[in-house]
Design an enzyme around this catalytic site. Structure first.
Site, PDB file in Angstrom:
ATOM      1  N   ASP A 146       0.864  -1.181   0.000  1.00  0.00           N
ATOM      2  CA  ASP A 146       0.000   0.000   0.000  1.00  0.00           C
ATOM      3  C   ASP A 146       0.899   1.229   0.000  1.00  0.00           C
ATOM      4  OD1 ASP A 146      -2.394  -1.448   0.086  1.00  0.00           O
ATOM      5  OD2 ASP A 146      -2.414  -1.505   2.272  1.00  0.00           O
ATOM      6  N   ASP A 160      -7.087  -1.623  -4.217  1.00  0.00           N
ATOM      7  CA  ASP A 160      -8.117  -1.292  -3.223  1.00  0.00           C
ATOM      8  C   ASP A 160      -9.135  -0.311  -3.803  1.00  0.00           C
ATOM      9  OD1 ASP A 160      -6.750  -2.857  -1.348  1.00  0.00           O
ATOM     10  OD2 ASP A 160      -5.661  -1.138  -0.534  1.00  0.00           O
TER      11      ASP A 160
END
Length: 197
Positions: A146, A160
């Site tokens: 991330d 995501d």
């Protein structure tokens, strides 16, 4: 029912059948689902490779004040760095099930908006699944990369974002009565017909 009424009913049924035959069948949309998923998967993988090469964990790069920043995080848990850190293997199996389910649904799909929504969900699920399968510490245990942070929102990635946006689109289509086969549910008209019958 009189003969004339029966003839009229038969004629109306035949006309409806003929008009249904005249309408061309909507094309199946599996290719659209797979093409969009492939583009999003490629974008997700590319951005992760760049961020891993350019960023150092714990050293954010600020893009817009302190609100938007790049911050490298290795996430063993669920999307957006949320919980489930001890269940990485289970999250991997869930992502695999989502991929299989979306492909099965996509093979019968005829609605373009539904194809876009499912393509986004599939691309996102594949992006994070690749991390779970091939990144350290090992297969089924891999940590997802991330890197994007906005304000107080948890750190996330392209995958995501695709999953969330695709899910929002699918929920919206469902709420407004758009069906996966390309038709639109007409509840109000059906209810009126039931009341007048």
């Amino acid at each position: 029912m009189t003969e004339s009424a029966a003839d009229t009913a038969e004629s109306a049924t035949a006309t409806a059948a003929e008009s249904a035959d005249d309408v061309p069948a909507r094309p199946k949309r599996l290719r659209t689902v797979l093409a969009l998923a492939a583009v999003l998967l490629g974008l997700d993988l590319l951005t992760k490779i760049i961020m891993v090469a350019q960023l150092t964990p714990g050293e954010p790069v600020y893009l817009i004040g302190k609100t938007v920043r790049l911050s490298l995080v290795r996430n063993p848990g669920a999307a957006f760095s949320m919980g489930g850190t001890g269940m990485t293997w289970l999250l991997t199996l869930i992502a695999t099930a989502v991929v299989i389910g979306v492909i099965r649904i996509g093979s019968t799909l005829r609605s373009l908006p539904w194809a876009i929504g499912l393509g986004m969900v599939l691309g996102g699920a594949l992006g994070n699944l690749v991390d779970r399968l091939f990144r350290a510490p090992g297969p089924l245990q891999g940590h997802v990369v991330d890197f994007m942070a906005v304000g107080w929102w948890p750190v996330f990635n392209v995958a995501d974002s695709a999953i969330v946006c695709g899910a929002i689109l699918l929920v919206t289509l469902t709420l407004f009565g758009f069906e996966p086969d390309g038709t639109r549910m007409q509840r109000a008209e059906d209810e009126k017909e039931d009341e007048t019958a």
